[in-house]
Scaffold this active site. Sequence first.
Site, PDB file in Angstrom:
ATOM      1  N   ASP A 174       0.827  -1.205   0.000  1.00 19.16           N
ATOM      2  CA  ASP A 174       0.000   0.000   0.000  1.00 19.16           C
ATOM      3  C   ASP A 174       0.867   1.262   0.000  1.00 19.16           C
ATOM      4  O   ASP A 174       1.816   1.373   0.775  1.00 19.16           O
ATOM      5  CB  ASP A 174      -0.878   0.057   1.255  1.00 19.16           C
ATOM      6  CG  ASP A 174      -1.758  -1.168   1.451  1.00 19.16           C
ATOM      7  OD1 ASP A 174      -1.347  -2.267   1.044  1.00 19.16           O
ATOM      8  OD2 ASP A 174      -2.851  -1.026   2.013  1.00 19.16           O
TER       9      ASP A 174
ATOM     10  N   HIS B 297      -1.128   4.436  -0.562  1.00 18.99           N
ATOM     11  CA  HIS B 297      -2.174   5.291   0.019  1.00 18.99           C
ATOM     12  C   HIS B 297      -1.925   6.792  -0.101  1.00 18.99           C
ATOM     13  O   HIS B 297      -1.993   7.527   0.892  1.00 18.99           O
ATOM     14  CB  HIS B 297      -2.382   4.926   1.488  1.00 18.99           C
ATOM     15  CG  HIS B 297      -3.350   3.794   1.697  1.00 18.99           C
ATOM     16  ND1 HIS B 297      -4.646   3.830   1.220  1.00 18.99           N
ATOM     17  CD2 HIS B 297      -3.211   2.610   2.326  1.00 18.99           C
ATOM     18  CE1 HIS B 297      -5.258   2.700   1.545  1.00 18.99           C
ATOM     19  NE2 HIS B 297      -4.407   1.935   2.200  1.00 18.99           N
TER      20      HIS B 297
ATOM     21  N   ASP C  18      -4.099  -0.515  -3.341  1.00 15.48           N
ATOM     22  CA  ASP C  18      -4.240   0.608  -2.398  1.00 15.48           C
ATOM     23  C   ASP C  18      -3.238   1.718  -2.685  1.00 15.48           C
ATOM     24  O   ASP C  18      -2.492   2.178  -1.825  1.00 15.48           O
ATOM     25  CB  ASP C  18      -4.142   0.137  -0.944  1.00 15.48           C
ATOM     26  CG  ASP C  18      -5.430  -0.523  -0.468  1.00 15.48           C
ATOM     27  OD1 ASP C  18      -6.289  -0.855  -1.317  1.00 15.48           O
ATOM     28  OD2 ASP C  18      -5.584  -0.723   0.751  1.00 15.48           O
TER      29      ASP C  18
ATOM     30  N   ASP D 250      -6.507   6.879  -1.689  1.00 14.58           N
ATOM     31  CA  ASP D 250      -7.264   7.078  -0.447  1.00 14.58           C
ATOM     32  C   ASP D 250      -6.341   7.326   0.741  1.00 14.58           C
ATOM     33  O   ASP D 250      -5.205   6.893   0.776  1.00 14.58           O
ATOM     34  CB  ASP D 250      -8.189   5.890  -0.132  1.00 14.58           C
ATOM     35  CG  ASP D 250      -9.471   5.906  -0.942  1.00 14.58           C
ATOM     36  OD1 ASP D 250      -9.840   6.988  -1.436  1.00 14.58           O
ATOM     37  OD2 ASP D 250     -10.106   4.850  -1.073  1.00 14.58           O
ATOM     38  N   ARG D 251      -6.907   8.041   1.713  1.00 15.34           N
ATOM     39  CA  ARG D 251      -6.266   8.365   2.993  1.00 15.34           C
ATOM     40  C   ARG D 251      -5.182   9.437   2.886  1.00 15.34           C
ATOM     41  O   ARG D 251      -5.200  10.410   3.616  1.00 15.34           O
ATOM     42  CB  ARG D 251      -5.711   7.119   3.686  1.00 15.34           C
ATOM     43  CG  ARG D 251      -6.785   6.132   4.098  1.00 15.34           C
ATOM     44  CD  ARG D 251      -6.204   5.105   5.055  1.00 15.34           C
ATOM     45  NE  ARG D 251      -7.197   4.150   5.529  1.00 15.34           N
ATOM     46  CZ  ARG D 251      -8.038   4.377   6.528  1.00 15.34           C
ATOM     47  NH1 ARG D 251      -8.015   5.534   7.152  1.00 15.34           N
ATOM     48  NH2 ARG D 251      -8.902   3.451   6.907  1.00 15.34           N
TER      49      ARG D 251
ATOM     50  N   ASN E  78      -8.384  -3.167  -2.227  1.00 16.32           N
ATOM     51  CA  ASN E  78      -9.760  -2.899  -1.795  1.00 16.32           C
ATOM     52  C   ASN E  78     -10.090  -1.404  -1.832  1.00 16.32           C
ATOM     53  O   ASN E  78     -11.259  -1.021  -1.793  1.00 16.32           O
ATOM     54  CB  ASN E  78     -10.025  -3.468  -0.396  1.00 16.32           C
ATOM     55  CG  ASN E  78      -9.233  -2.774   0.688  1.00 16.32           C
ATOM     56  OD1 ASN E  78      -8.003  -2.713   0.646  1.00 16.32           O
ATOM     57  ND2 ASN E  78      -9.918  -2.226   1.681  1.00 16.32           N
ATOM     58  N   HIS E  79      -9.057  -0.538  -1.939  1.00 11.39           N
ATOM     59  CA  HIS E  79      -9.317   0.898  -2.061  1.00 11.39           C
ATOM     60  C   HIS E  79      -9.399   1.360  -3.512  1.00 11.39           C
ATOM     61  O   HIS E  79      -9.654   2.538  -3.749  1.00 11.39           O
ATOM     62  CB  HIS E  79      -8.266   1.709  -1.305  1.00 11.39           C
ATOM     63  CG  HIS E  79      -8.586   1.840   0.148  1.00 11.39           C
ATOM     64  ND1 HIS E  79      -9.288   2.905   0.676  1.00 11.39           N
ATOM     65  CD2 HIS E  79      -8.319   1.016   1.193  1.00 11.39           C
ATOM     66  CE1 HIS E  79      -9.430   2.735   1.983  1.00 11.39           C
ATOM     67  NE2 HIS E  79      -8.848   1.598   2.323  1.00 11.39           N
TER      68      HIS E  79
ATOM     69  N   HIS F  75      -3.703  -8.550  -3.097  1.00  8.43           N
ATOM     70  CA  HIS F  75      -3.774  -7.496  -2.095  1.00  8.43           C
ATOM     71  C   HIS F  75      -4.167  -8.018  -0.713  1.00  8.43           C
ATOM     72  O   HIS F  75      -3.530  -7.698   0.286  1.00  8.43           O
ATOM     73  CB  HIS F  75      -4.750  -6.412  -2.524  1.00  8.43           C
ATOM     74  CG  HIS F  75      -4.820  -5.282  -1.542  1.00  8.43           C
ATOM     75  ND1 HIS F  75      -3.787  -4.387  -1.394  1.00  8.43           N
ATOM     76  CD2 HIS F  75      -5.757  -4.931  -0.624  1.00  8.43           C
ATOM     77  CE1 HIS F  75      -4.093  -3.526  -0.440  1.00  8.43           C
ATOM     78  NE2 HIS F  75      -5.276  -3.830   0.041  1.00  8.43           N
TER      79      HIS F  75
ATOM     80  N   ARG G   7     -11.849  -6.884  10.613  1.00  7.87           N
ATOM     81  CA  ARG G   7     -12.280  -5.653   9.954  1.00  7.87           C
ATOM     82  C   ARG G   7     -13.793  -5.512   9.914  1.00  7.87           C
ATOM     83  O   ARG G   7     -14.311  -4.433   9.673  1.00  7.87           O
ATOM     84  CB  ARG G   7     -11.792  -5.634   8.504  1.00  7.87           C
ATOM     85  CG  ARG G   7     -10.323  -5.618   8.328  1.00  7.87           C
ATOM     86  CD  ARG G   7      -9.959  -5.774   6.854  1.00  7.87           C
ATOM     87  NE  ARG G   7      -8.525  -5.922   6.690  1.00  7.87           N
ATOM     88  CZ  ARG G   7      -7.678  -4.920   6.566  1.00  7.87           C
ATOM     89  NH1 ARG G   7      -8.113  -3.686   6.577  1.00  7.87           N
ATOM     90  NH2 ARG G   7      -6.385  -5.140   6.422  1.00  7.87           N
TER      91      ARG G   7
ATOM     92  N   HIS H 153      -2.299  -4.780   2.436  1.00  5.75           N
ATOM     93  CA  HIS H 153      -3.613  -4.606   3.070  1.00  5.75           C
ATOM     94  C   HIS H 153      -3.581  -4.243   4.542  1.00  5.75           C
ATOM     95  O   HIS H 153      -4.573  -3.796   5.091  1.00  5.75           O
ATOM     96  CB  HIS H 153      -4.409  -5.910   2.850  1.00  5.75           C
ATOM     97  CG  HIS H 153      -5.877  -5.835   3.123  1.00  5.75           C
ATOM     98  ND1 HIS H 153      -6.659  -4.743   2.788  1.00  5.75           N
ATOM     99  CD2 HIS H 153      -6.730  -6.731   3.689  1.00  5.75           C
ATOM    100  CE1 HIS H 153      -7.922  -4.994   3.129  1.00  5.75           C
ATOM    101  NE2 HIS H 153      -7.981  -6.184   3.680  1.00  5.75           N
TER     102      HIS H 153
END
Length: 474
Positions: A221, A223, A250, A253-254, A282-283, A331, A381, A408
């Site tokens: 990731d 991000h 990923d 995002d964030r 997943n993002h 991922h 999660r 992840h």
Amino acid sequence: MTSSDVEAANALKLEGNKAFAQHDWPTAVEFYTKAIEKYDREPSFFCNRAQAHIKLEAYGYAIADATKALELDPNYVKAYWRRALANTAILNPKQALKDFKAVVQREPNNRDAKLRLAECEKLVRRIEFEKAIEVGEPPSAFEDLNIDAIKVDDNYDGVRLGNEMTQEFIDDMIERFKNGKKIHRKYAFQIIKAVLDIVKQEPTMVEIGVEEGTKLTICGDTHGQFFDLLEIFRLNGYPSDTHAYLFNGDFVDRGSWSTEIALLLYAYKWLRPNRIFLNRGNHETDDMNKVYGFEGECKAKYNEHVFKVFSESFSALPLATLVGGKYLVLHGGLFSDDNITLDDIRKLNRHNQRQPGQSGLMMEMLWTDPQPTPGRGPSKRGVGLQFGPDVTKRFCEKNGLEAIIRSHEVRMEGYEIEHDGRCITVFSAPKYCDTTENKGAYINVGPELKLEYHTFEAVPHPDVKPMVTQLDTS
């Protein structure tokens, strides 16, 4: 239960609070857990652990802990608040709405709670509206977009892009992004369209080797942490004809520079399609992008149509990469069914299902996590599941693999080797969200297919706040 047990439990809670203040979330969880083992009737122990779980993105565990705290004290406002945040994080706004209402009822002057309640109500209405107008497969976002007709102003001060990507354009783009500039939206559309056309032709599981005289770097990731991505390239070398990179989902995002990372990786993919490999995370999905910032960032820096074409390109990304026949890189992780094989991944038609949904092979590839105990368990999660070392062993043996490599999850050292060496997690966003004191890592693979682990620290970056408006975990 003696008073000395309660005292010991409170002392452990204080140690947990210290670890939490130092942003060492795993150690905080350990101390809160020990406090609960000593004395399990104190709601703040569970509520504090819920907050540490939120920081670790273990939202399912956070919901369970907040619920336990509320069983012990039905008027515990912080527990309602934290359970609401955790439900928001796993895209369950209807449940979050109930808890935000509970907070406002008990604290009618709490402005943050009122604001969050209004945001949550708006989100629920939006989801219901979008479901109501869903009609089959949407048309391509490029259908009503004439890229050629978009004019680049004469005063645009960057390198111009023709019909092919160039290293000169990429070098200029990196400098622009470092200086807070954008590329022209015409060029953004060109890049995304070119990469969509490339990845559409790739199989769901890309299969690659590492030739003599070359190396492959596997990253987890990133991000939106653009300056940390550049640090990887500075330390390890930029992509080239002899240096391939695999980014394991990923990208967005964030962080504050998700569009910059996505456009840079896509530009490299266009320039060297057989040297840059991109797995979906997943993002790279609509639901997550709406909540965690990427949609808002696209609209703010470019326009809504840029988000729509990115969304279409994300849904076309491969879901896994098989390296040298020995390492499956994906991922999330493994499956709810022991009978799943690499052939099942090969046969999966990802183009029939643009978003992963709540169940099935694609969802599990993007969302699952390893657990230390054998068998399978519910997801920490609140989405997907967890798989144990026996599950990993059976999968690897059945498919002739040495290990799976996944991302992840934050790892404090940047990577972790679990399940007797058969499950490797790599995470490439150091000091994640500017709050977690973790290192980043990447893995180099040479022609002999041995794994070399490298860790690195976060680098300074401009003080630009990310566009995550729906989830403040304070």
